[in-house]
Design a protein around this motif. Sequence first.
Motif, PDB file in Angstrom:
ATOM      1  N   ASN A   1      50.744  15.403  -7.719  1.00 15.36           N
ATOM      2  CA  ASN A   1      49.424  16.031  -7.739  1.00 15.36           C
ATOM      3  C   ASN A   1      48.738  15.851  -6.390  1.00 15.36           C
ATOM      4  O   ASN A   1      47.655  15.268  -6.298  1.00 15.36           O
ATOM      5  CB  ASN A   1      48.555  15.424  -8.850  1.00 15.36           C
ATOM      6  N   PHE A   2      49.371  16.327  -5.331  1.00 14.47           N
ATOM      7  CA  PHE A   2      48.766  16.220  -4.008  1.00 14.47           C
ATOM      8  C   PHE A   2      47.542  17.132  -3.916  1.00 14.47           C
ATOM      9  O   PHE A   2      47.513  18.207  -4.522  1.00 14.47           O
ATOM     10  CB  PHE A   2      49.767  16.583  -2.922  1.00 14.47           C
ATOM     11  N   PRO A   3      46.513  16.732  -3.147  1.00 14.36           N
ATOM     12  CA  PRO A   3      45.302  17.564  -3.024  1.00 14.36           C
ATOM     13  C   PRO A   3      45.599  18.985  -2.559  1.00 14.36           C
ATOM     14  O   PRO A   3      44.950  19.936  -3.007  1.00 14.36           O
ATOM     15  CB  PRO A   3      44.457  16.799  -2.005  1.00 14.36           C
ATOM     16  N   GLN A   4      46.568  19.152  -1.664  1.00 11.96           N
ATOM     17  CA  GLN A   4      46.857  20.495  -1.146  1.00 11.96           C
ATOM     18  C   GLN A   4      47.422  21.428  -2.205  1.00 11.96           C
ATOM     19  O   GLN A   4      47.450  22.640  -2.017  1.00 11.96           O
ATOM     20  CB  GLN A   4      47.808  20.431   0.052  1.00 11.96           C
ATOM     21  N   ASP A   5      47.899  20.867  -3.323  1.00 18.63           N
ATOM     22  CA  ASP A   5      48.420  21.689  -4.415  1.00 18.63           C
ATOM     23  C   ASP A   5      47.401  21.872  -5.544  1.00 18.63           C
ATOM     24  O   ASP A   5      47.659  22.608  -6.500  1.00 18.63           O
ATOM     25  CB  ASP A   5      49.683  21.045  -5.004  1.00 18.63           C
ATOM     26  N   THR A   6      46.270  21.199  -5.438  1.00 19.33           N
ATOM     27  CA  THR A   6      45.265  21.221  -6.505  1.00 19.33           C
ATOM     28  C   THR A   6      44.152  22.204  -6.162  1.00 19.33           C
ATOM     29  O   THR A   6      43.658  22.233  -5.030  1.00 19.33           O
ATOM     30  CB  THR A   6      44.668  19.813  -6.702  1.00 19.33           C
ATOM     31  N   ARG A   7      43.768  23.004  -7.144  1.00 22.71           N
ATOM     32  CA  ARG A   7      42.656  23.940  -6.968  1.00 22.71           C
ATOM     33  C   ARG A   7      41.355  23.250  -7.380  1.00 22.71           C
ATOM     34  O   ARG A   7      41.257  22.716  -8.481  1.00 22.71           O
ATOM     35  CB  ARG A   7      42.887  25.197  -7.806  1.00 22.71           C
ATOM     36  N   PHE A   8      40.383  23.297  -6.479  1.00 23.23           N
ATOM     37  CA  PHE A   8      39.043  22.764  -6.738  1.00 23.23           C
ATOM     38  C   PHE A   8      38.055  23.922  -6.804  1.00 23.23           C
ATOM     39  O   PHE A   8      38.270  24.975  -6.206  1.00 23.23           O
ATOM     40  CB  PHE A   8      38.604  21.806  -5.620  1.00 23.23           C
ATOM     41  N   PHE A   9      36.966  23.720  -7.534  1.00 20.90           N
ATOM     42  CA  PHE A   9      35.882  24.699  -7.502  1.00 20.90           C
ATOM     43  C   PHE A   9      34.594  24.018  -7.925  1.00 20.90           C
ATOM     44  O   PHE A   9      34.599  22.932  -8.528  1.00 20.90           O
ATOM     45  CB  PHE A   9      36.188  25.915  -8.390  1.00 20.90           C
ATOM     46  N   ASP A  10      33.479  24.646  -7.577  1.00 18.16           N
ATOM     47  CA  ASP A  10      32.161  24.179  -7.990  1.00 18.16           C
ATOM     48  C   ASP A  10      31.590  25.190  -8.977  1.00 18.16           C
ATOM     49  O   ASP A  10      32.045  26.337  -9.059  1.00 18.16           O
ATOM     50  CB  ASP A  10      31.231  24.030  -6.785  1.00 18.16           C
ATOM     51  N   LEU A  11      30.577  24.767  -9.707  1.00 14.41           N
ATOM     52  CA  LEU A  11      29.956  25.643 -10.696  1.00 14.41           C
ATOM     53  C   LEU A  11      28.452  25.672 -10.465  1.00 14.41           C
ATOM     54  O   LEU A  11      27.779  24.637 -10.504  1.00 14.41           O
ATOM     55  CB  LEU A  11      30.246  25.146 -12.113  1.00 14.41           C
ATOM     56  N   LYS A  12      27.916  26.883 -10.211  1.00 11.39           N
ATOM     57  CA  LYS A  12      26.479  27.075 -10.033  1.00 11.39           C
ATOM     58  C   LYS A  12      25.866  27.400 -11.391  1.00 11.39           C
ATOM     59  O   LYS A  12      26.307  28.308 -12.090  1.00 11.39           O
ATOM     60  CB  LYS A  12      26.215  28.199  -9.050  1.00 11.39           C
ATOM     61  N   ILE A  13      24.848  26.640 -11.763  1.00 11.67           N
ATOM     62  CA  ILE A  13      24.191  26.791 -13.064  1.00 11.67           C
ATOM     63  C   ILE A  13      22.737  27.175 -12.807  1.00 11.67           C
ATOM     64  O   ILE A  13      22.022  26.478 -12.073  1.00 11.67           O
ATOM     65  CB  ILE A  13      24.270  25.483 -13.865  1.00 11.67           C
TER      66      ILE A  13
END
Length: 362
Positions: free
Chosen positions: A149-161
């Motif tokens: 689970n390396f960071p470069q293979d992981t998708r990140f996102f933020d959520l605007k509420i």
Amino acid sequence: MRTYFKKEFICFLFAIAVLSSCKKIFNLPNDKDYLSSNVNYSNKIFEPIIGRTTVIGGFNGDNSTQPIKFEIVNARFGDGRPVTDLFQKKATYVWTAPYNGLEKSLAEIEAKRKLQEHPLFEVLPSGEFILWASSTNELIAPRPADSTNFPQDTRFFDLKITNTGGHTIIRDFQIRPFRERPYEPSDDFNIYSGGPAPHPKTPYNPLSRNYIRPFLNNVIGATTDIPLESNDDKKDVVVYIRPFTGGTGNSLRFKFLNKDSVEMNPALFNETVWDKIVHGFNFQKTLTYAQYDVAYPIPLVEIPTIYAPGGTRDHAEFRYSRIGFGGVRVVASFGIDFAIYRKGDWEIVFHFLKDNPKFENE
């Protein structure tokens, strides 16, 4: 009495007029909705399986005023590359009328759902997230085959509420999707590589192999005269779930192989209630298989029905009876609780590896 209520009502209207006038005269702002600073999610790491419609994420609004708008922003990989594959739009089935398991034809089922264009992954008005069944390994690269689970293979996102009271951003959600598993149980499937799964007792032996195991009740071996078993230590019977050719494109077939890999006649299982095996139509029972026309996925919806009492998997049970010792009729059964997520022609094969079931009377 009437005069009293009339006076009260006039006073009420007068008060509203005064308040309204004060707002205009003094330019007072309208009341704003409440947006809590403590809105949060019970989990921010999502690991859905590609190819299945999966709803995930538990939003806690902390009494914030509805309606609330949710928007995925700043989707990126751990090394900063933008994420775009999750948001490709593809046609996917959406139910427009309730499915209840009582439908009498494929046409009746299909009339209750429509194909709609949706991003493969999106946030719902409830604040929950959904990965649609239209996703595939080709459209969304699954997590690495070596299980890292390396960071470069992981998708990140933020959520605007957002609501009229303002907005906030919850940061650093992660989505690490597993590759497609077209069916369950998937004991024979390596969830990381997609290849055959090794036997659980010899996980590092590349030549070992695990299998799907059926349940067995009172199934006696014809030669050994002892109950057949299927577990980690003994595999008298195993199950294969696999595609076959020559169907309608919406076929589900059940086959039974004896210890010599010869197809058995489904009529041997003389106590089976064939119309409760699966929600299917145009049933055919030949000398070598039993087959239905079905709609996929199976089950269609995760609700309890006569075919899927638990809601999440179809319950396929095959039964037969014979006269045992003392003249008592013995009912034997075997089967599998299963799900299939990919449309096509599929067969579920029960293979009696070491001994055939005993059908003869005592």
